[in-house]
Enzyme design. Structure first.
Site, mmCIF file in Angstrom:
data_model
loop_
_atom_site.group_PDB
_atom_site.id
_atom_site.type_symbol
_atom_site.label_atom_id
_atom_site.label_comp_id
_atom_site.label_asym_id
_atom_site.label_seq_id
_atom_site.Cartn_x
_atom_site.Cartn_y
_atom_site.Cartn_z
ATOM 1 N N GLY A 118 -13.278 -33.363 -3.429
ATOM 2 C CA GLY A 118 -14.168 -33.094 -4.566
ATOM 3 C C GLY A 118 -15.155 -34.234 -4.787
ATOM 4 N NE ARG B 56 -5.779 -39.466 0.554
ATOM 5 C CZ ARG B 56 -6.114 -38.448 -0.185
ATOM 6 N NH1 ARG B 56 -5.274 -37.957 -1.045
ATOM 7 N NH2 ARG B 56 -7.305 -37.898 -0.086
ATOM 8 N N GLY C 134 -9.771 -32.496 2.421
ATOM 9 C CA GLY C 134 -8.414 -32.397 2.965
ATOM 10 C C GLY C 134 -8.306 -31.579 4.242
ATOM 11 C CE LYS D 116 -10.472 -18.297 -3.646
ATOM 12 N NZ LYS D 116 -9.669 -18.450 -4.853
HETATM 13 P P1 AMP Z 1 -11.248 -25.098 1.699
HETATM 14 O O1 AMP Z 1 -10.046 -25.693 0.999
HETATM 15 O O2 AMP Z 1 -12.128 -24.318 0.790
HETATM 16 O O3 AMP Z 1 -11.989 -26.116 2.540
HETATM 17 O O4 AMP Z 1 -10.665 -23.986 2.679
HETATM 18 C C1 AMP Z 1 -9.894 -24.290 3.795
HETATM 19 C C2 AMP Z 1 -9.090 -23.093 4.168
HETATM 20 O O5 AMP Z 1 -9.961 -22.003 4.421
HETATM 21 C C3 AMP Z 1 -8.289 -23.291 5.436
HETATM 22 O O6 AMP Z 1 -6.917 -23.252 5.113
HETATM 23 C C4 AMP Z 1 -8.684 -22.087 6.322
HETATM 24 O O7 AMP Z 1 -7.595 -21.452 6.924
HETATM 25 C C5 AMP Z 1 -9.320 -21.139 5.336
HETATM 26 N N1 AMP Z 1 -10.298 -20.265 5.989
HETATM 27 C C6 AMP Z 1 -11.309 -20.621 6.789
HETATM 28 N N2 AMP Z 1 -11.966 -19.540 7.240
HETATM 29 C C7 AMP Z 1 -11.379 -18.458 6.710
HETATM 30 C C8 AMP Z 1 -11.595 -17.051 6.824
HETATM 31 N N3 AMP Z 1 -12.580 -16.562 7.556
HETATM 32 N N4 AMP Z 1 -10.765 -16.232 6.147
HETATM 33 C C9 AMP Z 1 -9.764 -16.737 5.390
HETATM 34 N N5 AMP Z 1 -9.510 -18.053 5.244
HETATM 35 C C10 AMP Z 1 -10.298 -18.912 5.894
#
Ligand code: AMP
Length: 403
Positions: free
Chosen positions: A370, A37, A347, A194
């Site tokens: 975002g 960045r 990210g 999530k």
């Molecule tokens: P996000 O910030 O919502 O894009 O989430 C990314 C994070 O989701 C990463 O650190 C992954 O390790 C986690 N992740 C992906 N798949 C799973 C899963 N099945 N169970 C728990 N964590 C997960």
């Protein structure tokens, strides 16, 4: 694309420019672990200096407590790194909102703008103070453009001239090209932890695209909604109903949401957990789903192969642990091998792209997380909207001058 004032439109000689950049770089124990960045902003800085202006740079870093200095969120390491690249010492200024002495230097970096009370709430007084520091405000930070804060929004209301920097303009151009009139079939891959962080984009996407591939904790919530046993997997109970609705509504728009047919499970969330491949109807009460399985990957490969436009945000599994990285790795490779126009952002997605070394074969990698998602939703980003307003005022003023 919208009308924005660019640096090239302006006479910057002997002016002071307040430049909003995004130096929210990953740091470990005060050391910058990835300076992409920072490097990306060097051409902007050089262009402004060549125009004859002095530069006050502002940025945020992380989420410190407002109104308090906290060394762990200091931008001092960024000032040092910038200085190394530019071959000059860049002073880091702690108390800067009431004025900055710049007689002995051409560039300063202000301390983390989120240490200032009122930044996050877009406080008018703070925005006015920022505007008074400069004759020209330039926003070059796409990744924060979905936030209406003093340094991204309020300041542009009060600065004499407000313009867009080249990084922000390039980002808008690439996203507009890929997303406003995309070639079909359009495939979106939305993974990550999530549903709650991506619910609004999921609700908007199925109206516009042909296939929606889900991964990570998001896929788990949808699997639950579809009636599968998911054991101890990460999912959001509160969002099962919303996920059911998305599955139902998507069919009305002919958007296919292929859920995983097999997965990789472990017994707990640990880097040494043993990985087991299971069919989706074999999941036991103690299983945690942490990646998609080989049959699912084959299906996804076919979909990616046929796509003309691909949008990707979020990993398909816990890619940080090698035994659960295969789904995300194979997806990254499939996108890289495809001839489609591919856009990836966020990210963790950027971290996965860099881990699997596919940077060169993704058509465009957005710096926004975002902001990228909100652009996908078709939302007007507040920091861009205010620059457009400022551009209309500036054009009217310039026309008046010519008459
Ligand atoms: P996000 O910030 O919502 O894009 O989430 C990314 C994070 O989701 C990463 O650190 C992954 O390790 C986690 N992740 C992906 N798949 C799973 C899963 N099945 N169970 C728990 N964590 C997960």
């Amino acid at each position: 694309m919208s009308i924005l004032v660019k640096i090239a439109d302006l006479d910057l000689s002997n002016k002071v420019v307040l430049l909003r950049e995004d130096y929210n770089v990953p740091m470990k124990d005060g050391v910058i672990s990835d300076d992409t960045r920072i490097v990306a902003t060097l051409p902007t800085i050089k262009q402004i200096l060549e125009g004859g202006a002095k530069i006050i740079i502002v940025s945020h870093l992380g989420r410190p407590k407002e109104g308090e200095y906290d060394k762990s969120f200091s931008l001092a390491p960024v000032a040092k790194a910038l200085g190394n690249y530019l071959g000059a010492e860049i002073p880091i200024i702690k108390n800067w909102t009431n004025g900055i002495e710049m007689s002995n230097c051409n560039i300063v970096l202000c301390e983390n703008v989120r240490f200032e009370k009122g930044e996050v709430t877009n406080d008018d007084d703070l925005s006015r103070k920022m505007a008074q520091l400069c004759q020209v405000y330039i926003n070059d930070a796409f990744a924060t453009s979905h936030r209406a804060q003093s340094s991204t929004h309020g300041v542009a209301k009060y600065a004499a001239v407000s313009a867009a920097g080249p990084l922000l303009i390039n980002e808008l151009k690439a996203l507009t090209r890929g997303l406003r009139k995309p070639d079909k079939p359009i495939v979106a891959v939305i993974g990550g932890a999530k549903v709650s962080t991506k619910l609004t984009v999921l609700e908007k996407l199925y109206e516009k695209i042909d296939k929606l591939i889900l991964g990570g904790g998001i896929a788990n919530t949808f699997l639950k909604a579809a009636g599968y046993e998911i054991g101890k997997s990460l999912y959001e109970k509160d969002l099962v109903e919303a996920s059911t609705k998305i599955l139902r509504e998507a069919t009305k728009y002919n958007c296919d949401i292929p859920l995983p047919v097999d997965v990789v499970t472990g017994e707990n969330f640990h880097e040494e957990t043993v990985a087991t491949i299971k069919s989706i109807d074999e999941i036991g009460k103690n299983d945690m789903i942490m990646d998609v399985g080989p049959k699912t990957i084959e299906n996804l490969n076919k979909i990616i192969n046929e796509a003309q436009t691909i949008v990707w945000n979020g990993p398909l599994g816990v890619f940080e642990f090698d035994q659960f990285a295969n789904g995300t790795k194979r997806l990254a490779n499939a996108i890289a091998a495809s001839n489609a126009y591919s856009i990836a952002g966020g990210g963790d997605t950027i971290a996965a792209i860099s881990k699997f070394k596919v940077e060169k074969n993704i058509s465009y990698i957005s710096t926004g997380g975002g902001a990228f998602l909100e652009f996908l939703e078709g939302k007007k980003l507040p920091a861009i909207a205010i620059l457009e307003e400022a551009a209309r005022a500036w054009i009217a003023m310039e026309k008046g001058r010519e008459l």
